[in-house]
Design a protein around this motif. Structure first.
Motif, PDB file in Angstrom:
ATOM      1  N   ASN A 124       0.840  -1.191   0.000  1.00 26.47           N
ATOM      2  CA  ASN A 124       0.000   0.000   0.000  1.00 26.47           C
ATOM      3  C   ASN A 124       0.880   1.247   0.000  1.00 26.47           C
ATOM      4  O   ASN A 124       1.713   1.419   0.899  1.00 26.47           O
ATOM      5  N   ILE A 125       0.695   2.103  -0.994  1.00 21.16           N
ATOM      6  CA  ILE A 125       1.493   3.319  -1.094  1.00 21.16           C
ATOM      7  C   ILE A 125       0.811   4.416  -0.283  1.00 21.16           C
ATOM      8  O   ILE A 125      -0.228   4.948  -0.667  1.00 21.16           O
ATOM      9  N   SER A 126       1.397   4.725   0.847  1.00 23.92           N
ATOM     10  CA  SER A 126       0.890   5.771   1.728  1.00 23.92           C
ATOM     11  C   SER A 126       1.627   7.064   1.403  1.00 23.92           C
ATOM     12  O   SER A 126       1.781   7.436   0.240  1.00 23.92           O
ATOM     13  N   SER A 127       2.120   7.764   2.406  1.00 23.60           N
ATOM     14  CA  SER A 127       2.790   9.044   2.205  1.00 23.60           C
ATOM     15  C   SER A 127       3.389   9.484   3.527  1.00 23.60           C
ATOM     16  O   SER A 127       2.974   9.014   4.603  1.00 23.60           O
ATOM     17  N   VAL A 128       4.344  10.404   3.452  1.00 21.35           N
ATOM     18  CA  VAL A 128       4.779  11.072   4.679  1.00 21.35           C
ATOM     19  C   VAL A 128       3.576  11.741   5.340  1.00 21.35           C
ATOM     20  O   VAL A 128       3.511  11.882   6.560  1.00 21.35           O
ATOM     21  N   GLY A 129       2.577  12.113   4.510  1.00 26.04           N
ATOM     22  CA  GLY A 129       1.345  12.690   5.029  1.00 26.04           C
ATOM     23  C   GLY A 129       0.498  11.721   5.811  1.00 26.04           C
ATOM     24  O   GLY A 129      -0.468  12.126   6.461  1.00 26.04           O
ATOM     25  N   GLY A 130       0.821  10.428   5.775  1.00 29.58           N
ATOM     26  CA  GLY A 130       0.119   9.458   6.593  1.00 29.58           C
ATOM     27  C   GLY A 130       0.599   9.419   8.024  1.00 29.58           C
ATOM     28  O   GLY A 130       0.041   8.708   8.863  1.00 29.58           O
ATOM     29  N   VAL A 131       1.639  10.199   8.320  1.00 29.06           N
ATOM     30  CA  VAL A 131       2.189  10.284   9.674  1.00 29.06           C
ATOM     31  C   VAL A 131       2.217  11.725  10.161  1.00 29.06           C
ATOM     32  O   VAL A 131       1.952  12.001  11.331  1.00 29.06           O
ATOM     33  N   ALA A 132       2.524  12.660   9.265  1.00 26.27           N
ATOM     34  CA  ALA A 132       2.629  14.074   9.609  1.00 26.27           C
ATOM     35  C   ALA A 132       1.645  14.859   8.751  1.00 26.27           C
ATOM     36  O   ALA A 132       1.805  14.929   7.534  1.00 26.27           O
ATOM     37  N   ALA A 133       0.623  15.448   9.378  1.00 24.83           N
ATOM     38  CA  ALA A 133      -0.394  16.214   8.655  1.00 24.83           C
ATOM     39  C   ALA A 133      -0.012  17.685   8.661  1.00 24.83           C
ATOM     40  O   ALA A 133      -0.185  18.378   9.666  1.00 24.83           O
ATOM     41  N   LEU A 134       0.520  18.158   7.540  1.00 29.19           N
ATOM     42  CA  LEU A 134       0.959  19.547   7.435  1.00 29.19           C
ATOM     43  C   LEU A 134      -0.223  20.457   7.128  1.00 29.19           C
ATOM     44  O   LEU A 134      -1.265  20.000   6.642  1.00 29.19           O
ATOM     45  N   PRO A 135      -0.100  21.751   7.399  1.00 25.43           N
ATOM     46  CA  PRO A 135      -1.186  22.681   7.062  1.00 25.43           C
ATOM     47  C   PRO A 135      -1.532  22.608   5.587  1.00 25.43           C
ATOM     48  O   PRO A 135      -0.660  22.411   4.736  1.00 25.43           O
ATOM     49  N   GLN A 190       6.002   4.691   2.474  1.00 23.67           N
ATOM     50  CA  GLN A 190       5.693   6.082   2.814  1.00 23.67           C
ATOM     51  C   GLN A 190       6.616   7.026   2.049  1.00 23.67           C
ATOM     52  O   GLN A 190       7.671   7.419   2.537  1.00 23.67           O
ATOM     53  N   PRO A 191       6.232   7.410   0.828  1.00 25.99           N
ATOM     54  CA  PRO A 191       7.071   8.345   0.070  1.00 25.99           C
ATOM     55  C   PRO A 191       7.001   9.756   0.638  1.00 25.99           C
ATOM     56  O   PRO A 191       5.967  10.192   1.152  1.00 25.99           O
ATOM     57  N   GLY A 192       8.112  10.471   0.514  1.00 29.74           N
ATOM     58  CA  GLY A 192       8.104  11.908   0.728  1.00 29.74           C
ATOM     59  C   GLY A 192       7.867  12.578  -0.611  1.00 29.74           C
ATOM     60  O   GLY A 192       7.033  12.151  -1.395  1.00 29.74           O
ATOM     61  N   PRO A 252      12.510 -10.975   0.003  1.00 28.83           N
ATOM     62  CA  PRO A 252      11.995 -12.176   0.679  1.00 28.83           C
ATOM     63  C   PRO A 252      11.406 -11.926   2.060  1.00 28.83           C
ATOM     64  O   PRO A 252      10.384 -12.509   2.407  1.00 28.83           O
ATOM     65  N   ARG A 253      12.027 -11.081   2.870  1.00 32.22           N
ATOM     66  CA  ARG A 253      11.551 -10.850   4.233  1.00 32.22           C
ATOM     67  C   ARG A 253      11.348  -9.346   4.442  1.00 32.22           C
ATOM     68  O   ARG A 253      12.224  -8.658   4.983  1.00 32.22           O
ATOM     69  N   PRO A 254      10.192  -8.824   4.040  1.00 32.19           N
ATOM     70  CA  PRO A 254       9.996  -7.367   4.093  1.00 32.19           C
ATOM     71  C   PRO A 254       9.697  -6.868   5.501  1.00 32.19           C
ATOM     72  O   PRO A 254       9.159  -7.584   6.348  1.00 32.19           O
ATOM     73  N   ARG A 255      10.067  -5.606   5.739  1.00 29.83           N
ATOM     74  CA  ARG A 255       9.617  -4.928   6.946  1.00 29.83           C
ATOM     75  C   ARG A 255       8.152  -4.535   6.759  1.00 29.83           C
ATOM     76  O   ARG A 255       7.600  -4.620   5.661  1.00 29.83           O
ATOM     77  N   THR A 256       7.519  -4.085   7.825  1.00 30.91           N
ATOM     78  CA  THR A 256       6.115  -3.662   7.706  1.00 30.91           C
ATOM     79  C   THR A 256       5.993  -2.303   7.045  1.00 30.91           C
ATOM     80  O   THR A 256       4.967  -2.006   6.427  1.00 30.91           O
ATOM     81  N   ARG A 257       7.042  -1.465   7.144  1.00 31.20           N
ATOM     82  CA  ARG A 257       6.999  -0.117   6.576  1.00 31.20           C
ATOM     83  C   ARG A 257       8.358   0.274   6.022  1.00 31.20           C
ATOM     84  O   ARG A 257       9.391  -0.094   6.567  1.00 31.20           O
ATOM     85  N   TYR A 258       8.299   1.072   4.946  1.00 32.02           N
ATOM     86  CA  TYR A 258       9.506   1.628   4.346  1.00 32.02           C
ATOM     87  C   TYR A 258       9.263   3.104   4.052  1.00 32.02           C
ATOM     88  O   TYR A 258       8.204   3.462   3.507  1.00 32.02           O
ATOM     89  N   THR A 259      10.222   3.951   4.393  1.00 30.41           N
ATOM     90  CA  THR A 259      10.169   5.337   3.935  1.00 30.41           C
ATOM     91  C   THR A 259      10.831   5.423   2.570  1.00 30.41           C
ATOM     92  O   THR A 259      11.632   4.566   2.197  1.00 30.41           O
ATOM     93  N   LEU A 260      10.491   6.477   1.854  1.00 30.00           N
ATOM     94  CA  LEU A 260      11.001   6.651   0.498  1.00 30.00           C
ATOM     95  C   LEU A 260      11.427   8.102   0.335  1.00 30.00           C
ATOM     96  O   LEU A 260      10.593   8.998   0.286  1.00 30.00           O
ATOM     97  N   GLY A 261      12.738   8.336   0.289  1.00 35.02           N
ATOM     98  CA  GLY A 261      13.257   9.686   0.168  1.00 35.02           C
ATOM     99  C   GLY A 261      13.805  10.194   1.485  1.00 35.02           C
ATOM    100  O   GLY A 261      13.328   9.812   2.567  1.00 35.02           O
ATOM    101  N   THR A 262      14.803  11.065   1.406  1.00 35.36           N
ATOM    102  CA  THR A 262      15.448  11.570   2.621  1.00 35.36           C
ATOM    103  C   THR A 262      14.506  12.427   3.451  1.00 35.36           C
ATOM    104  O   THR A 262      14.600  12.434   4.682  1.00 35.36           O
ATOM    105  N   ASP A 263      13.597  13.148   2.805  1.00 30.78           N
ATOM    106  CA  ASP A 263      12.677  13.983   3.582  1.00 30.78           C
ATOM    107  C   ASP A 263      11.736  13.127   4.423  1.00 30.78           C
ATOM    108  O   ASP A 263      11.467  13.442   5.589  1.00 30.78           O
TER     109      ASP A 263
END
Length: 309
Positions: free
Chosen positions: A143-154, A188-190, A254-265
């Motif tokens: 599931n492609i979420s977002s940095v916005g799925g953790v931090a809700a910016l104005p 979770q892409p930035g 083969p053995r994925p984590r539950t979450r991955y961030t995408l991008g340095t931001d």
């Protein structure tokens, strides 16, 4: 006896299917292309004939898939069930999405509902339709979420709301289907350079132009500063091709984590949002907004020098 060398140009034959929604461009198209290069036969979700023509390639088969249309999902399920080569569905990448940003008070309810229909309910509908196939193959949902799925910016309230909800649904789903051998992973892409990200700023400015005078006074500077900041950031954001390649690896490791961030931001912002006190984070964002407002403000013209008139 000398063993014959493998031809490096020959794709591995996995004899498996992968589904990628929102595959007409950007992250989805790049993910589909990378999975095809890995040897999967990718059913790439698109909405128009022109999009289908653009993505069709060796190993990439476009399928009409508006994830808010039940008949499209049913047709996709039949395509998988009736696959002529009897290939199993191994991977589902839920990537389709829309982004319409405006302050909570300003964004019409119809646009709140539209974003939830696509970014949340559409993905749930696809999962419900395809989960039986993934259970048989002990496959994986990404599931492609977002940095916005953790931090809700104005200004990002509605979009972030859909991603927060997708994060929660993913957690429940992962715990429900683990015993069935199905894995659920969140990415979770930035900031990523995509057409959707580029369009979102224009849409925000169009909505702002239609605000009444009071809303202009209350939110005009905030919207302009946010769009200006995001536009500048996208110029140095992660290319969509890099993001797609990373997601394809996540989908097949083969053995994925539950979450991955995408991008340095994302790697920076998500831990910050999780561990900083909310009031402190509010203060940091307020200071950042004031700084963006000052940078985006027009420079006053220099006063003329001479005799007064």
């Amino acid at each position: 006896m000398t063993r014959p060398r493998k031809d490096p140009r020959k794709k591995p034959q996995k004899n498996e299917l992968a589904v990628v929604s929102g595959a007409s461009s950007g992250i989805g198209a790049a993910t589909a292309q990378t999975l095809a290069a890995m040897g999967y036969h990718v059913l790439a979700g698109v909405r128009t004939d022109s999009e289908a023509d653009a993505v069709r390639a060796d190993g990439v088969e476009p399928v009409t898939l508006d994830i808010t249309v039940p008949e499209h999902i049913e047709a996709l399920a039949r395509r998988i069930a009736d696959d002529p080569d009897r290939r199993v569905l191994r991977v589902l990448v839920n990537n389709a999405g829309i982004e319409i940003n405006a302050p909570v008070e300003v964004l019409p309810l119809s646009l709140w509902r539209e974003q939830f229909e696509v970014n949340l309910f559409g993905h749930i509908a696809v999962i419900q339709g395809l989960l039986p196939f993934l259970r048989r193959s002990r496959g994986r949902i990404v599931n492609i979420s977002s940095v916005g799925g953790v931090a809700a910016l104005p200004v990002f309230g509605a979009y972030a709301g859909t991603k927060f909800a997708l994060e929660a649904a993913s957690d429940s789903l992962r715990r429900e289907v683990a015993a069935h051998g199905v894995q659920v992973v969140v990415v979770q892409p930035g900031g990523v350079r995509t057409e959707m990200a580029a369009r979102s700023g224009d849409i925000s400015l169009e909505l702002a132009a239609g605000m009444n005078t009071e809303h202009q006074r209350l939110y005009g500077d905030l919207i302009n500063a946010t769009v200006s900041s995001n536009t500048a950031f996208l110029e140095r954001a992660l290319p969509a091709a890099n993001a797609g390649a990373r997601i394809a690896r996540v989908a097949t490791t083969p053995r994925p984590r539950t979450r991955y961030t995408l991008g340095t931001d994302a790697a920076f912002i998500i831990p910050l949002a999780r561990f900083l006190p909310a009031r402190l984070l509010d203060g940091i964002l307020a200071v950042s907004h004031r700084s963006r407002k000052q940078k985006s403000a027009p420079t006053p013209a220099p006063e003329s020098v001479g005799s007064p008139s």
